[in-house]
Design an enzyme around this catalytic site. Structure first.
Site, short mmCIF file in Angstrom:
data_model
loop_
_atom_site.label_atom_id
_atom_site.label_comp_id
_atom_site.label_asym_id
_atom_site.label_seq_id
_atom_site.Cartn_x
_atom_site.Cartn_y
_atom_site.Cartn_z
N CYS A 70 0.80 -1.62 0.13
CA CYS A 70 0.32 0.17 -0.09
C CYS A 70 0.87 1.36 -0.17
CB CYS A 70 -0.37 0.14 1.07
SG CYS A 70 -1.67 1.47 1.69
N CYS A 73 -0.09 4.02 2.79
CA CYS A 73 0.82 3.53 4.10
C CYS A 73 2.15 3.54 4.14
CB CYS A 73 0.90 1.65 4.32
SG CYS A 73 -1.73 1.71 4.14
#
Ligand SMILES: [Zn+2]
Length: 143
Positions: A70, A73
């Site tokens: 991600c 993230c």
């Protein structure tokens, strides 16, 4: 395997320490060199040791649900670490890899990542989704 401990590499000497998860807020030190181990750094927790850590923490806990694939993230990770240093002694910062820990992801109904969940005394108090800067993470802690 003792699932109530978490491994932590010392930033000073590199030694791997195993810390009981119910003592994470007691400023554990490295068994080899004596330096503070966490020093505000986020702790990785998993399905099998999450509850023991959260329930034992006298401090509010900020949980970052993330995954390695991600992008947002990964982009937020340095901000989360910076917030951890700012919040040292006031909040415990925890990371949960949502891919590796399906039970927690399902229990918290994580639908998008990153998602930040604030917990206190074992209960969720707030959450927010999406990457945010360190200042917002500190504000989210509310301490
Ligand atoms: Zn050390």
């Amino acid at each position: 395997m003792d699932d109530k401990k978490t491994q932590f590499a010392c930033a000073g000497c590199g030694a791997t320490n195993r810390i009981p998860v119910d003592r994470l807020t007691e400023e554990p030190v490295c068994g080899r060199c004596g330096k503070p181990l966490l020093d505000g750094r986020p702790v990785e927790l998993a399905d099998d040791n999450f509850d023991a850590a959260i329930e034992a923490s006298p401090l509010p806990v900020l949980v970052d649900f993330w995954a390695p694939w991600c992008g947002p993230c990964r982009a937020m990770a340095p901000a989360f670490e910076q917030a951890g240093r700012t919040l040292k002694g006031r909040a415990l910062l925890v990371k949960v890899n949502s891919d590796d820990n399906p039970r927690l992801s399902s229990r918290f109904q994580i639908r998008s990542i990153p998602t930040l969940v604030r917990m206190h005394h074992g209960q969720e108090t707030h959450r927010r989704s999406g990457a945010v800067p360190a200042q917002a993470i500190v504000g989210f802690a509310g301490v």
